[in-house]
Enzyme design. Structure first.
Site, PDB file in Angstrom:
ATOM      1  CD  GLU A 171      -3.005  -0.911   2.315  1.00 13.99           C
ATOM      2  OE1 GLU A 171      -2.719  -0.232   3.310  1.00 13.99           O
ATOM      3  OE2 GLU A 171      -4.110  -1.462   2.176  1.00 13.99           O
ATOM      4  CD  GLU A 248      -4.128  -6.048   3.111  1.00 10.63           C
ATOM      5  OE1 GLU A 248      -4.807  -5.378   3.913  1.00 10.63           O
ATOM      6  OE2 GLU A 248      -2.904  -5.919   2.973  1.00 10.63           O
TER       7      GLU A 248
HETATM    8  C1  GLA Z   1      -4.070  -2.473   5.210  1.00 12.13           C
HETATM    9  C2  GLA Z   1      -2.706  -3.136   5.352  1.00 12.13           C
HETATM   10  C3  GLA Z   1      -2.752  -4.344   6.233  1.00 12.13           C
HETATM   11  C4  GLA Z   1      -3.561  -4.082   7.468  1.00 12.13           C
HETATM   12  C5  GLA Z   1      -4.953  -3.631   7.081  1.00 12.13           C
HETATM   13  C6  GLA Z   1      -5.852  -3.325   8.248  1.00 12.13           C
HETATM   14  O1  GLA Z   1      -4.779  -3.045   4.241  1.00 12.13           O
HETATM   15  O2  GLA Z   1      -2.158  -3.474   4.092  1.00 12.13           O
HETATM   16  O3  GLA Z   1      -1.434  -4.683   6.567  1.00 12.13           O
HETATM   17  O4  GLA Z   1      -2.924  -3.095   8.214  1.00 12.13           O
HETATM   18  O5  GLA Z   1      -4.852  -2.442   6.364  1.00 12.13           O
HETATM   19  O6  GLA Z   1      -5.974  -4.402   9.073  1.00 12.13           O
END
Ligand code: GLA
Ligand code: CA
Length: 765
Positions: A171, A248
């Protein structure tokens, strides 16, 4: 010539995985990835296999993992991939059960993990710029990646292993725009040997294009309830041939100390997955089983600083202790109806037994102040890292050079993260970074008084720029009277690390519950082991070790009150338990209970940003902008006709698109004179007319917590208009603003007509 005899090759099942046109190709055939995210350090190693089988029985075909750099390289160049850190073993166990693996080696991973997975010792370099091309940082990234490559590169699928994809960074779009940096991480991943499988980048739909590299697959992350068409819209435009994947899909959410326990609706989660399966969209369910953040590995969010609980239950389909939940069953039903001909769902593995443990009384006590280690000296105060300490508690001690008059302020810049201040051994105050408490008013004190500041480090921030989160006291300590500040110098410093060996070596003697910081030790005997939950309700704040395993942090404020204690770390016969309580328990006893308590919040924190009886008066104020948003998900930007100076920014919603009473905003930015977002670190919500407090993630401050999946929401029985006032901390020239409605389908609670006010002085209420 000598004839070369070829050794007989054992028959290796050669498989391939590739990115095809609008689909993934497994052995040349179109395939949908159904991945279960689980984290090996959040599961005790003896339980890995059972949890993998559990994911398989749910109907998943892949396991998705992060690699946590700071776990493997706790000291520079000392890599550890053994025991609970044996990555390759974890992957092979997945392979044993026919599961593929997606590897996400960071170097930054976020994951509510201490410093997002980066090692604390990077912060010893005072000017380090993490997640940039900073040469020292990149050199260390290269070394770490190579170490990972040595463990895992040979497990890529076409080499006989089961790794099908590897992620580059994590991210990055929510951190910055820096393609050269992301390219350098990609190169490090390739150099480490990940040359045979597709590499991908994961981001949010709102920002993935900022760092999207040609040649990598782009995937997006979003949570339960999201508008799936919308999430992929931009990606499809930019990369029409790519297979789609939600890298995710958030099943639930994580918990913070002092905030309400989070849950997310199971039916909505299942509907989202169905929606994806119907469109052949691959997904990874984050988390499928969250597990436990053992020891000191929990991270924190900022602003406002807020540390994570030890439980990482996440309201996931498989609970913290590995139990099948209602979400598990409904998801399994769904996935069972999407099997290919010939596929079947495997049975769930056997459950581990659960036991209760009768009350364990602690009668061996080692008070912290009479058990101090050898000191260090430093003229200036310095953060913990400069004393070569990574985690735990640090004591700063000095003598007052002169008498202090009552009413003098002691100002600590800054407390990271929870401090107790003592004068000649008497507690004066407790300061909590979560609430920005950095000062206290002193009583009259004589020259030579011993001032002790005992600071406990909680998790390092794991998200955004504040990952540069040094611990202890970061800058200085001052005495302030009548605007005159004198800095205190000449510190004696004691490092109190979190290591079991350190806690164990204290001099314990028979004693009772203390009101001062102390270590407690007890033994207990079991004739049968099993999983249990250590009930910490009668304790204050600290850490706990059982048979040498660091179990995690506890804090009376909750919401978590029990710590998951896996039976595999207990023994038949005698067991040892050590507790460090920095506050002191009401009763020095622990019982093992059969059910977790994760939702017992005991702190009375103000829940809303509106004081009793307060109503914002806008009658005589003049709006600097007014209009209507466009219906639908995604960021919208508004420019003011005339840039206006101000510190206080008020957005007023006059009506909603869905005709309900509710106003909701996921993220909000105010634009400065250059049209760019103004810094939000100093932001405070000055007022919100209404806030939903039944969940921890609906209050007004959620418009600037950098998370697009959390939002401000008004309650459903309070009618429009709705107002929210931001105090930006200082005066800026405001040229416009950007607003992100809720990410869920139909942007529920989206404001239609709005007015905006900007003022240099406070609004009247
Ligand atoms: C983002 C991150 C994860 C985690 C989620 C929340 O997507 O990539 O590592 O922190 O948020 O749980
Ligand atoms: Ca938010």
């Amino acid at each position: 010539m000598v004839a070369q005899v070829q050794p007989k090759q054992e028959e290796v099942k050669q498989e391939t995985f590739a990115v095809g046109k609008n689909t993934f190709l497994l052995n040349g055939k179109p395939t949908v990835i159904k991945a279960a995210e689980i984290h090996y350090p959040r599961i005790p190693e003896p339980y890995w296999e059972q949890r993998i089988e559990m994911c398989k029985s749910l109907g998943m075909n892949t396991i998705c993992i992060y690699i946590f750099w700071n776990l493997h390289e706790q000291k520079p160049d000392e890599f550890d991939f053994t025991g609970n850190k044996d990555l390759a073993k974890f992957c092979r166990l997945a392979q044993k059960h026919g599961m593929y693996v997606i590897v996400r080696p960071g170097p930054y991973v976020c994951a509510e993990w201490e410093m997002g997975g980066l090692p604390w010792w990077l912060l010893k370099k005072k000017d380090i710029k993490l997640r940039t091309l900073d040469p020292y940082y990149m050199e260390r990234v290269g070394k770490f990646m190579n170490a990972v490559g040595k463990e895992l590169a040979d497990l890529q699928i076409n080499r006989g292993g089961n790794i099908i994809m590897v992620q580059v960074e994590n991210e990055y779009g929510s951190y910055g725009t820096d393609k050269p940096y992301v390219s350098a991480v990609r190169d490090a991943v390739v150099k480490a040997g990940f040359t045979d499988v597709p590499l991908f980048q994961c981001d949010w739909s709102s920002n993935f294009m900022n760092n999207a590299l040609d040649g990598l697959l782009w995937t997006v992350n979003f949570g339960t309830g999201a508008n799936i068409d919308n999430q992929f819209k931009k990606l499809k435009e930019m990369s029409p041939d790519a297979p789609l994947m939600c890298s995710e899909f958030w099943s639930g959410w994580f918990d913070h100390w002092g905030r309400k326990h989070e849950t997310r609706d199971g039916a909505t989660m299942v509907a989202g997955i169905k929606d994806m399966l119907d469109r052949n969209i691959s997904f990874s369910l984050y988390m499928t089983h969250g597990g436990t953040t053992f020891g000191h590995w929990g991270g924190a969010n900022n602003p406002a600083y807020s540390a994570m609980c030890s439980s990482y239950d996440y309201d996931a389909p498989i609970s913290e202790a590995g139990w099948r939940t209602a979400k598990y069953h409904s998801l399994r039903n769904l996935l069972g109806s999407y099997l290919q001909p010939g596929e079947t769902l495997s049975d769930a593995p056997v459950d581990y037994p659960v036991i209760g443990i009768p009350e364990i009384k602690f009668e061996q006590v080692a008070p912290l102040f009479t058990n101090l280690p050898a000191p260090k000296y430093s003229k200036d105060i310095q953060p913990m890292e400069q004393f070569d300490q990574g985690w735990g508690t640090i004591l700063y001690r000095t003598k007052l050079p002169q008498a202090v008059v009552a009413g003098t302020t002691l100002k600590i810049t800054e407390v990271h993260d929870w401090a107790q201040v003592y004068a000649d051994g008497k507690l004066l105050a407790r300061l909590d970074r979560r609430r920005g408490e950095y000062t206290l008013t002193l009583p009259a004190l004589k020259a030579g008084t011993q001032l002790d500041i005992l600071v406990e480090a909680m998790g390092r921030v794991n998200f955004d720029k504040s990952i540069h989160d040094r611990k202890g006291i970061t800058e200085k300590v001052e005495l302030v009277t009548n605007d005159q500040a004198t800095e205190l110098k000449n510190w004696t410093v004691y490092n109190l690390p979190v290591d079991y060996s350190f806690a164990k070596a204290k001099k314990y003697a028979k004693g009772k519950a203390q009101t001062m910081p102390a270590y407690y030790k007890a033994t207990f005997s079991l004739d049968k082991v099993g999983d249990t939950f250590l009930n910490m309700e009668s304790w204050g704040k600290g850490m706990i070790w059982v048979n040498g395993h660091a179990m995690g942090r506890f804090w009376e404020i909750g919401p978590q009150q029990t710590l998951f204690m896996p039976g595999c770390w207990l023994k038949e016969g005698e067991n040892e338990i050590i507790v460090l309580d920095l506050k002191g328990p009401e009763k020095a006893a622990i019982e093992g209970v059969k059910k977790p308590v994760l939702d017992m919040l005991r702190e009375k924190a103000p829940e809303t940003h509106r004081k009793e009886g307060q109503t914002l008066k806008l009658g005589t104020e003049k709006a600097v902008a007014q209009g209507a948003f466009t219906a639908g998900n995604g960021w919208q930007e508004v420019k003011l006709a005339t840039p206006t100076k101000g510190r206080y920014f008020c957005i007023e919603g006059l009506s909603s698109f869905d005709g309900t009473n509710v106003a909701a905003i996921a993220e909000f930015e105010v634009l400065g004179a250059d049209g760019k977002p103004l810094p939000r670190e100093a932001w405070k919500i000055a007022y919100a007319d209404s806030e939903e407090t039944r969940s921890g993630n609906r209050t007004a401050d959620k418009i600037f917590d950098l998370q697009e999946s959390t939002f401000w929401s008004t309650v459903d029985n309070a009618a429009y208009p709705h107002q929210l006032v931001i105090d930006m901390g200082k005066e800026y020239t405001v040229a416009g603003f950007r607003c992100l409605p809720r990410a869920e389908v139909g942007a529920p609670g989206q404001i239609k007509e709005y007015k905006v006010y900007v003022k240099t002085s406070s609004f009247t209420y």
